[in-house]
Design a protein around this motif. Structure first.
Motif, mmCIF file in Angstrom:
data_model
loop_
_atom_site.group_PDB
_atom_site.id
_atom_site.type_symbol
_atom_site.label_atom_id
_atom_site.label_comp_id
_atom_site.label_asym_id
_atom_site.label_seq_id
_atom_site.Cartn_x
_atom_site.Cartn_y
_atom_site.Cartn_z
ATOM 1 N N TYR A 190 0.871 -1.184 0.000
ATOM 2 C CA TYR A 190 0.000 0.000 0.000
ATOM 3 C C TYR A 190 0.899 1.223 0.000
ATOM 4 O O TYR A 190 1.814 1.335 0.826
ATOM 5 N N ARG B 32 -13.495 6.059 3.312
ATOM 6 C CA ARG B 32 -12.924 7.361 2.941
ATOM 7 C C ARG B 32 -11.469 7.173 2.551
ATOM 8 O O ARG B 32 -10.694 6.541 3.271
ATOM 9 N N LEU B 33 -11.086 7.726 1.417
ATOM 10 C CA LEU B 33 -9.699 7.712 0.929
ATOM 11 C C LEU B 33 -9.168 6.285 0.888
ATOM 12 O O LEU B 33 -8.064 6.002 1.348
ATOM 13 N N ASP C 30 -8.016 -7.558 7.387
ATOM 14 C CA ASP C 30 -8.156 -8.314 6.146
ATOM 15 C C ASP C 30 -7.987 -7.376 4.954
ATOM 16 O O ASP C 30 -8.073 -6.155 5.098
ATOM 17 N N ASP C 31 -7.760 -7.972 3.800
ATOM 18 C CA ASP C 31 -7.753 -7.205 2.554
ATOM 19 C C ASP C 31 -9.204 -7.071 2.080
ATOM 20 O O ASP C 31 -9.970 -8.037 2.136
ATOM 21 N N LEU C 32 -9.554 -5.878 1.616
ATOM 22 C CA LEU C 32 -10.931 -5.634 1.164
ATOM 23 C C LEU C 32 -11.365 -6.596 0.069
ATOM 24 O O LEU C 32 -12.538 -6.929 -0.048
ATOM 25 N N ASP D 162 -9.176 -3.214 7.733
ATOM 26 C CA ASP D 162 -7.944 -2.694 7.144
ATOM 27 C C ASP D 162 -6.958 -3.840 6.955
ATOM 28 O O ASP D 162 -6.952 -4.813 7.717
ATOM 29 N N GLN D 163 -6.116 -3.690 5.922
ATOM 30 C CA GLN D 163 -5.112 -4.717 5.658
ATOM 31 C C GLN D 163 -3.869 -4.538 6.526
ATOM 32 O O GLN D 163 -2.987 -5.381 6.509
ATOM 33 N N GLY E 134 -11.151 0.210 4.832
ATOM 34 C CA GLY E 134 -9.850 0.907 4.921
ATOM 35 C C GLY E 134 -9.854 1.909 6.053
ATOM 36 O O GLY E 134 -9.583 3.085 5.867
ATOM 37 N N THR E 135 -10.104 1.430 7.248
ATOM 38 C CA THR E 135 -10.344 2.315 8.395
ATOM 39 C C THR E 135 -9.100 3.071 8.848
ATOM 40 O O THR E 135 -9.197 4.138 9.459
ATOM 41 N N GLY E 136 -7.905 2.553 8.551
ATOM 42 C CA GLY E 136 -6.661 3.262 8.891
ATOM 43 C C GLY E 136 -6.551 3.521 10.382
ATOM 44 O O GLY E 136 -6.668 2.606 11.205
HETATM 45 C C1 LIG Z 1 -5.314 6.960 3.247
HETATM 46 S S1 LIG Z 1 -5.733 5.769 4.444
HETATM 47 C C2 LIG Z 1 -7.371 6.311 4.906
HETATM 48 C C3 LIG Z 1 -7.766 5.899 6.290
HETATM 49 C C4 LIG Z 1 -9.163 6.351 6.735
HETATM 50 N N1 LIG Z 1 -10.206 5.779 5.911
HETATM 51 C C5 LIG Z 1 -9.290 7.855 6.744
HETATM 52 O O1 LIG Z 1 -9.945 8.404 5.861
HETATM 53 O O2 LIG Z 1 -8.694 8.482 7.634
HETATM 54 C C6 LIG Z 1 -6.106 4.302 3.505
HETATM 55 C C7 LIG Z 1 -6.250 3.028 4.359
HETATM 56 O O3 LIG Z 1 -6.754 2.000 3.509
HETATM 57 C C8 LIG Z 1 -6.086 0.784 3.805
HETATM 58 N N2 LIG Z 1 -6.132 -0.053 2.601
HETATM 59 C C9 LIG Z 1 -5.640 0.230 1.373
HETATM 60 N N3 LIG Z 1 -5.864 -0.811 0.527
HETATM 61 C C10 LIG Z 1 -6.519 -1.757 1.263
HETATM 62 C C11 LIG Z 1 -7.017 -3.065 0.964
HETATM 63 N N4 LIG Z 1 -6.886 -3.593 -0.253
HETATM 64 N N5 LIG Z 1 -7.622 -3.765 1.947
HETATM 65 C C12 LIG Z 1 -7.769 -3.234 3.194
HETATM 66 N N6 LIG Z 1 -7.299 -2.018 3.540
HETATM 67 C C13 LIG Z 1 -6.694 -1.278 2.582
HETATM 68 C C14 LIG Z 1 -4.675 1.212 4.172
HETATM 69 O O4 LIG Z 1 -4.029 0.214 4.951
HETATM 70 C C15 LIG Z 1 -4.937 2.504 4.931
HETATM 71 O O5 LIG Z 1 -5.054 2.280 6.311
#
Ligand SMILES: C[S@@+](CC[C@H](N)C(=O)[O-])C[C@H]1O[C@@H](n2cnc3c(N)ncnc32)[C@H](O)[C@@H]1O
Length: 275
Positions: free
Chosen positions: A8, A117-118, A100-102, A74-75, A50-52
């Motif tokens: 990522y 989000r994002l 997990d991966d989405l 989140d992954q 993708g909760t971050g």
């Molecule tokens: C830019 S951050 C955004 C976090 C949060 N949604 C926010 O808006 O503050 C993107 C997040 O998506 C997660 N992510 C990206 N690709 C992913 C995937 N394929 N599966 C799960 N999580 C993923 C990343 O690990 C990261 O924590």
């Protein structure tokens, strides 16, 4: 649950997670407005893709209240440990996390809403992700996505320095195969996912000279993107001068008396069909 973590672009080191928290504070008013307009209500069961660092999950948790619940996916295990710690600090008892991966995850059952989000930005096929998760939303429930339209960000009007900074950021995403204008295309992405007629709305603040939003946003994301800039030949570490970039951006804004316009946060939402 996957055993390996998906590569990522931005990673999940503490500095990046702190940047996400700071960015989330700036995005909180727009995020709350979009979630409320989309119909996130007390009692709902919600997935946050993708909760971050957990910020969207926490906003949703407050909206759905104790009779509702949120699962943040989140992954990154590092991000989830960080998010879980913050969740406990905030005393939220209706949030849980899944590592997990989405693309792999199979939610346990039907939910009332899916938000993210994002995160679609990092999916090779954002419409496929939306289509998949819409399949877990009960008829009449809602799918909500928030993504950036980055091209508008910078000083108003731009200076050569602020234009260069904005170019480094958008071009780093582009050279990583990611679309910095995804937010503007969300309506099309929803339609491709079978979610026709989405409401699409862009929101952003404006930051006055002497406030830290612009300088901290620019320096924060460029610090994370620095390896991309140097690897793809966009700029050298000397060109960027990351240790002083935030201060130079701040000074430029003060000296020119210009407003900073952050990237637009575009929210899109659509109801899942009742058949
Ligand atoms: C830019 S951050 C955004 C976090 C949060 N949604 C926010 O808006 O503050 C993107 C997040 O998506 C997660 N992510 C990206 N690709 C992913 C995937 N394929 N599966 C799960 N999580 C993923 C990343 O690990 C990261 O924590």
């Amino acid at each position: 649950m996957t055993t390996t973590e998906t590569p990522y672009l931005l990673g999940s080191e503490p500095e990046e997670l702190r940047r996400l928290e700071e960015q989330a504070a700036a995005l909180a008013p727009a995020t709350r407005a979009i979630l409320a307009l989309a119909g996130i209500r007390p009692g709902m069961r919600v997935l946050d893709l993708g909760t971050g660092a957990g910020d969207v999950a926490f906003e949703v948790a407050r909206l759905v209240g104790p009779s509702g619940s949120v699962v943040g996916i989140d992954q990154s295990s590092k991000a989830l440990r960080w998010a879980a710690g913050r969740c406990a600090e905030q005393g939220l008892t209706n949030v849980s996390f899944v590592h997990d991966d989405l693309h792999e995850m199979r939610p346990a059952g039907e939910v009332d809403a899916v938000v993210g989000r994002l995160v679609l930005l990092y999916a090779p096929d954002p419409a496929a992700v939306l289509r998949k998760y819409a399949g877990y939303v009960r008829p009449g429930g809602v799918v909500v996505s928030m993504e950036y339209e980055m091209s508008v960000a910078g000083l108003l009007p731009p200076t050569p320095f602020s234009e260069r900074v904005a170019f480094w950021i958008t071009e780093s995403f582009r050279r990583s195969g990611l679309d910095p204008g995804l937010g503007a295309r969300l309506g099309t992405v929803f339609a491709e996912a079978g979610l026709a007629g989405a409401t699409v709305l862009g929101l952003q603040g404006y930051s006055a000279p002497g406030t830290l939003t612009g300088s901290r946003m620019a320096a924060g994301v460029l610090r994370t993107l620095l390896p991309v800039l140097t690897r793809t030949g966009l700029a050298t570490t000397e060109d960027v001068g990351i240790e002083t970039l935030g201060q130079r951006f701040f000074d430029e804004q003060v000296e020119t008396g210009r407003m900073f316009r952050p990237p637009t946060l575009v929210g899109a939402w659509a109801r899942v069909g009742e058949s």
